[in-house]
Design an enzyme around this catalytic site. Structure first.
Site, mmCIF file in Angstrom:
data_model
loop_
_atom_site.group_PDB
_atom_site.id
_atom_site.type_symbol
_atom_site.label_atom_id
_atom_site.label_comp_id
_atom_site.label_asym_id
_atom_site.label_seq_id
_atom_site.Cartn_x
_atom_site.Cartn_y
_atom_site.Cartn_z
ATOM 1 N N CYS A 5 0.837 -1.211 0.000
ATOM 2 C CA CYS A 5 0.000 0.000 0.000
ATOM 3 C C CYS A 5 0.870 1.258 0.000
ATOM 4 O O CYS A 5 1.535 1.542 -0.981
ATOM 5 C CB CYS A 5 -0.975 -0.030 1.173
ATOM 6 S SG CYS A 5 -2.330 1.156 0.968
ATOM 7 N N HIS A 19 -3.530 -5.381 0.755
ATOM 8 C CA HIS A 19 -2.945 -5.643 2.074
ATOM 9 C C HIS A 19 -2.989 -7.131 2.429
ATOM 10 O O HIS A 19 -3.971 -7.571 3.041
ATOM 11 C CB HIS A 19 -3.729 -4.893 3.143
ATOM 12 C CG HIS A 19 -3.417 -3.438 3.246
ATOM 13 N ND1 HIS A 19 -2.339 -2.960 3.941
ATOM 14 C CD2 HIS A 19 -4.052 -2.361 2.747
ATOM 15 C CE1 HIS A 19 -2.319 -1.637 3.869
ATOM 16 N NE2 HIS A 19 -3.350 -1.246 3.144
ATOM 17 N N GLU A 39 -1.502 -8.568 4.818
ATOM 18 C CA GLU A 39 -1.492 -8.744 6.283
ATOM 19 C C GLU A 39 -2.863 -8.482 6.898
ATOM 20 O O GLU A 39 -3.071 -8.760 8.073
ATOM 21 C CB GLU A 39 -0.413 -7.847 6.903
ATOM 22 C CG GLU A 39 -0.811 -6.402 7.189
ATOM 23 C CD GLU A 39 -0.938 -5.520 5.948
ATOM 24 O OE1 GLU A 39 -0.823 -6.034 4.812
ATOM 25 O OE2 GLU A 39 -1.188 -4.306 6.118
#
Lengths: 266, 971
Positions: free
Chosen positions: A94, A221, A223
């Site tokens: 990002c 993302h 994660e």
């Protein structure tokens, strides 16, 4: 032992969950404030993985990732070049992706340090936080994406639109540097259609690499989609598992990226 | 010579496309290019290395602005207004050239298309705010003959001729005292500094204090007392004796509820820190507390919606950071009460109708964007919120912002929630610098280089400055320790009242302070001491630091790009002392400062509102009626807000704002704030402003019940649930309004005690009225309906207990829990038909409590597949939303419920939950509810694509979804 350095400071904000992902796959590491690293840049030599996490460095002012990239370029460029010339892995997620692009670490068609593409304002001129699906390019040689075909992970950005001229696009395609593209519910490329392509990115590009594939810059993302409980369809999966008397998988697709990093060094 | 750098964005720029769309609504077809402009006062910035650092060479062009346009429109900030892009640019300038100078940003739009100047002016009005921004419009010819746009340097220039501390004579007649209070202290030139807002009994107390002291007051002393004793800081309406309640509403009801609940629960008490700190804190698990605080920022948002909302959200983030030794912000909440954005009421501040209020659409767009910028930039997820519409919010919108925090129960060997400034500790202020922001309604004079006009400064939050400070404190400094323990003894935030409030409050711990005001770092020269003292400049925290730690702390912050300054000492002198370059300018008794304001007893009256219950016939088509209900602003999807707010940063989102494959906008969220704990935090809220038109007790009870019921439905452990209260009232100087307040306060005391859900924090805003003029110049008053927002925060033992609203499988059974009564008074349905009615929902807390306890057992045992509390629009809307969320049809039979179909579908009776249960759990579920007569099996999740309600309606779910998503489709 493989160690990861996760950068922080000036509005980066995903450093904790990003480190958590690496820890989960057995990679130890540290969160380091960019000012501390600039003070003792030799530290980079201790690490095999560099992660530039998501966030809002400098509030996205003067273009997302731009100011933070300028800071690195002016204060840490030599050490960074030394880092990437070793057999290391680098990931920008990002805002981290925007920083790597502005640093010219990706796609680096000619030289590291030259900006070949831009990641700019979403076509809607509006921040978008939503779950999307990605197809991983079979041509990609990136160790980060080995054996991954698709990913269900979220995006959360106001400036995620890859832009470049046609020639650059062709080169990226033929080099296998386009690593992930947005797809629709039927598994076909989004063809720019909102919301499956959340930002109007050219060729539905969500992630690119350098030529070696060791440097990955991705807008979505992983994660935030590393555990099943983080998923948008968690309640449906949980309910189905309960009915079927089966257990839910703890890990979700985003974790594969971090596992690949662990595998690369094992 | 100035520097002006213009960076041309690519033709595809989304911002330019948005301007094109706005122009289209004005009947203008045009092509627009966007240009980012950066200006500095000197020419030192004219270096290529700097301008190149501002542009991406792939898409942007530097100083190659095309001239093939018809109009150029530039929007920049007025002097003194926070310019975040400008700040970053200044940092880049220093990085690139080693030369530091203030940079200023503006946006230039080049418009190619046939349009009259008026149209461009109208565009400018829509996309800018004259309170904080300047606009410049040039036609192509003007642009060419002038050689481009003008370079504007909006630098603040104040007179150096400050008054250090003027004596104010208080030995004057009552009339003059009143005048002083209304218009403020006089400057040397005769102008007044702005209202002190002190009522007569307070003025008399101050007068007699200085008589006893045998001297005149100084200006800074009066400003301090006015600030400290203000309604905003002292909450005098809630503190004052009211009718026969000598302790007042706050101590007598709100705080007492919590006290009684804590006593009754004994060892099972969940409260740790309530009402005493910047937020309330309850137990999360063995290692952490979870904190919560909800604020309002109404008046500033009416003037500058973006600035008001962003200042609100980053302000309440600081309340979280200021809890105990500092809590980490983990979730943001939002809530907006607004007028319908499709309407354009004409309200003016002046009789001659030149100073119009912002239209509702501007206010809505602005407050949404403000919370977006503040929350997203700060890396705090914003999954929880609501929007409520009523046209009486046109004068004053209500902007609620909240922050949930996580804090270790033990920090450096001491309880994390405890803090106390000790005598001898240094006062250290950290973060942003002080300007004239927010002083007396934020008016001050300053002059831009090429503009002679005074500007008004409204506070605008700077989330990145705050983020740097927040990370430094919460992620690092808080954990630092040496042999004497942690590095600091206390921390609090600077909000309303600025230093006067933060230093004043912290000094209550030590028993006094001595502040050396000239040491406070300033944004620009020319501020008087009293201004520095009460300025509400943002992004600051105040610390109490043992002297031996100050150097290393200041040095640490410097390495994080954060300014920290020692500005004085906490003492035990019993005096509040301020000096300016060695001269004492304030010396007040601490007790008088904090408790010297006399009591002002209040009296109330109450009259129930409402009309005669209307005698209506049933709608011709229930399909159409339900569709119309789903389109109502209070019921329709606000997905466009949810997707603009980052709700999964920190990786903690479990149950988000959009639920099921149908993405229904839900008002309850579940988060997992600590990745090393499987516990979840459930957040929700309830509010029913329109019920106040009939009875504020019904309004308050329904709100509290909804906040609790939403959390229960989502699977919270009912014994781990706490509440926050936010009263937003109107005309609180009228006995009738105070009577309405009393009804509300009494009922939430009773209900909280009944449910055993303690209040842990609250805030009130008592004068949400707009007094102005309509388009004919007639005086009008637009008052927000008396509104109580109750927010709930609870813990679930494991996130696997989380329950979403979406049905999961065809064949599952649908149950309605709770009683449906003929209660359409002030409902969405009556409002749709233009009625108010009288039968407002009454809440049966006794029955509800039974239900919630039984329900909690089912959710603990994982017997419930989906659940949704019945709210606005009643059972019909709830069934429709569930069908949309799951993407399933439903076969429903309500014939066993003895009520006419329109009442059955749209009554808003409280205490109801609709659940779906898998067939294999039917037995256990029903056994659990045995003896509870209000558990109704009403049908099943269907294999069909229709919502079918026997004898009432049969409609495709897809059609319902279209209605539900149509209202805000283009937002």
């Amino acid at each position: 032992m493989t160690k990861v350095i996760v950068l922080s400071g000036y509005g980066l904000n995903c450093e904790e969950e990003t480190l958590h992902a690496f820890n989960h796959v057995g990679i130890e590491g540290n969160i380091r404030h960019i000012n501390d690293l600039i003070e003792s840049p030799k530290e980079l030599e201790e690490y095999q993985i560099l992660a530039v996490p998501g966030g809002f460095s400098y509030g996205d002012d003067t273009g997302s990732g731009n100011a933070f990239a300028q800071k690195i370029k002016l204060a840490l460029w030599d050490e960074l070049q030394a880092f990437i010339s070793r057999d290391t892995l680098t990931i920008g997620i990002c805002n981290g992706c925007q920083i790597l692009v502005n640093l010219g670490l990706v796609p680096a068609l000619n030289n590291y340090g030259e900006r070949d593409v831009a990641v700019t304002h979403n076509e809607s001129a509006r921040y978008q936080c939503r779950w999307i699906d990605l197809k991983i390019n079979g041509n990609s040689s990136s160790p980060w994406l080995k054996d991954i075909e698709t990913l269900h992970v979220p995006v959360a950005h106001g400036e995620g639109r890859f832009m470049m001229d046609d020639k650059t696009l062709e080169q990226l395609q033929s080099n296998g540097q386009i690593s992930a593209q947005y797809i629709n519910d039927n598994g076909e490329f989004a063809k720019g259609e909102f919301p499956v392509n959340p930002n109007g990115s050219i060729s539905d590009i969500a992630a690119i690499t350098d030529k070696t594939g060791r440097i990955l810059a991705m807008m979505p993302h992983p994660e935030r989609g590393m555990f099943t409980w983080q998923r948008d369809d968690y309640h449906e999966l949980k309910d189905a598992a309960q009915r079927g008397g089966s257990d839910l998988f703890e890990e979700s697709e985003g974790m594969e990226i971090f596992k690949n990093a662990a595998k690369y060094f094992s | 010579m100035h520097t002006r750098i213009e960076i041309l964005a690519p033709t595809e720029d989304g911002r330019a496309k948005n301007i094109e769309k706005t122009l289209e609504t004005l009947g203008v077809t045009a092509k627009v290019r966007a240009v980012d402009v950066f200006s500095t006062e000197s020419d030192a910035a004219q270096k290529d290395v700097f301008s190149r650092s501002l542009a991406n060479p792939v898409t942007q062009k530097i100083n190659k602005t095309p001239t093939d346009f018809n109009w150029a429109l530039e929007i920049g900030f007025l002097a003194g207004v926070t310019d975040n892009v400008g700040h970053t640019t200044s940092e880049l300038l220093e990085l690139a050239t080693g030369y530091g100078e203030e940079c200023y940003s503006s946006k230039l739009y080049l418009i190619k298309g046939d349009a009259a100047r008026e149209k461009i002016e109208e565009l400018a009005r829509i996309i800018s705010n004259k309170l904080i921004q300047r606009i410049s419009i040039k036609s192509h010819d003007e642009y060419m003959s002038d050689g481009g746009m003008d370079t504007v340097i909006p630098k603040v220039r104040l007179s150096d001729n400050i008054s250090v501390a003027d004596d104010v004579n208080l030995d004057i007649a009552d009339g003059e005292l009143e005048e002083l209070s209304r218009y403020g202290i006089a400057n040397k030139d005769g102008t007044k500094r702005g209202p002190l807002g002190l009522p007569m009994p307070y003025l008399k107390a101050i007068q007699s204090y200085f008589k006893d002291e045998g001297r005149k007051a100084t200006d800074i002393e009066l400003e301090t007392l006015a600030q400290t004793w203000s309604e905003h800081c002292k909450h005098t309406i809630f503190a004052s004796p009211i009718d026969n309640v000598a302790d007042g509403h706050y101590k007598g009801y709100i705080k007492r509820a919590t006290k009684e609940i804590r006593a009754a629960r004994g060892d099972d008490d969940i409260c740790v820190s309530v009402f005493s700190d910047n937020a309330g804190g309850i137990i999360f698990d063995d290692n952490y507390l979870i904190t919560d605080k909800v604020e309002t920022h109404n008046s500033p948002s009416a003037l500058d919606p973006f600035g008001g909302a962003i200042t609100g959200i980053v302000g309440v983030n600081r309340d979280c950071m200021g809890f105990g030794m500092g809590a980490k912000p983990v979730v943001n909440r939002y809530g907006f009460c607004l007028a319908d954005p499709r309407k354009t009421p004409n309200y003016f501040r002046d009789k001659s109708c030149t100073d119009a209020l912002l239209p509702p659409s501007n206010i809505m767009n602005g407050v949404i964007a403000g919370v977006e910028a503040g929350g997203n930039c700060s890396g705090i997820p914003t999954p929880a919120g609501f929007v409520y519409f009523d046209d009486r919010f046109a004068g004053k919108p209500l902007v609620f912002v909240g922050t949930v925090g996580l804090i270790p129960r033990e920090i450096n060997g001491k309880p994390g929630h405890e803090k106390c400034a000790l005598a001898g500790d240094k006062i250290v202020v950290v973060g942003g610098r002080v300007g004239a922001d927010g002083i007396h309604g934020a008016t001050f004079s300053s002059v831009a280089l090429d503009e002679g006009s005074p500007a008004t400064a409204v506070q605008i939050g700077d989330p990145i400055t705050q983020k740097k400070m927040s990370d430094a404190i919460i992620k690092e400094l808080r954990g630092f320790s040496d042999e004497n323990g942690g590095w600091y003894n206390a921390i609090t935030d600077n909000g309303a009242g600025g230093l006067s409030s933060s230093v004043g409050e912290m000094a209550e711990g030590s028993g006094g302070f001595h502040l050396e005001l000239e040491k406070v770092p300033l944004k620009y020269a020319g501020l008087s001491p009293w201004e520095i003292w009460i300025s509400e400049s943002q992004e600051r925290m105040t610390f109490a630091v043992p002297e031996e730690n100050t150097d290393k702390m200041v040095e640490f912050f410097a390495r994080r790009g954060v300014e920290a300054t020692v500005i004085g000492t906490y003492t035990d002198s019993g005096r509040a002392v301020i000096s300016w370059n060695g001269d004492s300018i304030m010396d007040l008794d601490m007790d008088f400062l904090h408790d010297g304001n006399p009591e002002t007893p209040l009296k109330t009256t109450f009259t129930r509102g409402g009309e005669i219950e209307p005698d209506l016939s049933e709608p011709e088509s229930y399909e159409v009626a339900l569709s119309d209900m789903l389109k109502r602003t209070n019921i329709a999807s606000k997905e466009f807000i949810a997707t603009q707010y980052d709700h999964n940063v920190q990786g903690s989102a479990v149950l988000g704002p959009l639920q099921g494959i149908g993405r229904v906008y839900a008002e309850t969220s579940v988060s997992r704030p600590a990745l090393d704990s499987s516990k979840g935090v459930v957040l929700s809220q309830g509010l029913f402003p329109r019920y106040s038109d009939i009875d504020t007790a019904a309004m308050a009870a329904a709100g509290l019940d909804m906040a609790v019921r939403n959390a229960v439905a989502a699977g919270v452990d009912f014994t781990q649930l706490a509440l926050l209260d936010n009263f937003c009232w109107c005309s609180s100087d009228e006995p009738e309004r105070l009577g309405q307040l009393k009804r509300a306060v009494e009922v939430i005391y009773e209900m909280a005690v009944k449910y055993q859900t303690p209040f842990i924090s609250g805030k009130d805003s008592m004068f949400n009225d707009f007094k102005g003029y309509d388009e004919n110049g007639e005086a009008i008053k637009v008052s927000a309906p008396p509104t109580l927002l109750v927010s709930s925060i609870g813990v679930m033992p494991d996130i696997k207990h989380s329950i979403s609203i979406a049905p999961k499988a065809a064949g599952d059974l649908v149950y309605l829990l709770g009683t449906t009564k003929d209660e359409l008074g002030a409902s969405e349905y009556y409002d749709e038909l233009g009625h108010l009615g009288n039968n407002v929902p009454e809440t049966d807390a006794h029955q509800n409590l039974r239900l919630y306890k039984l329900y909690a057992r089912c959710s603990r045992d994982l017997l419930i597949s989906s659940a949704m509390a019945v709210g606005y629009g009643g059972l019909g809307v709830t069934l429709a939303k569930k069908a949309i969320a799951g993407g399933f049809g439903m076969d429903i039979d309500l014939s066993k419920l003895d009520l006419r179909a329109d009442k059955l579908l749209f009554s808003e009776s409280t205490g109801r939950i609709v659940v779906t249960v898998a067939p294999q759990n039917k037995k256990a579920f029903e056994r659990n509810f045995k003896g509870f007569e209000q558990c109704h099996m009403i049908g099943s999740v269907a294999y069909s694509e229709n919502l079918f309600i026997r004898d009432i309606l049969n409609v495709r779910v897809e059609e319902l979804e279209q209605s539900y998503k149509s209202t805000f489709k283009d937002y």
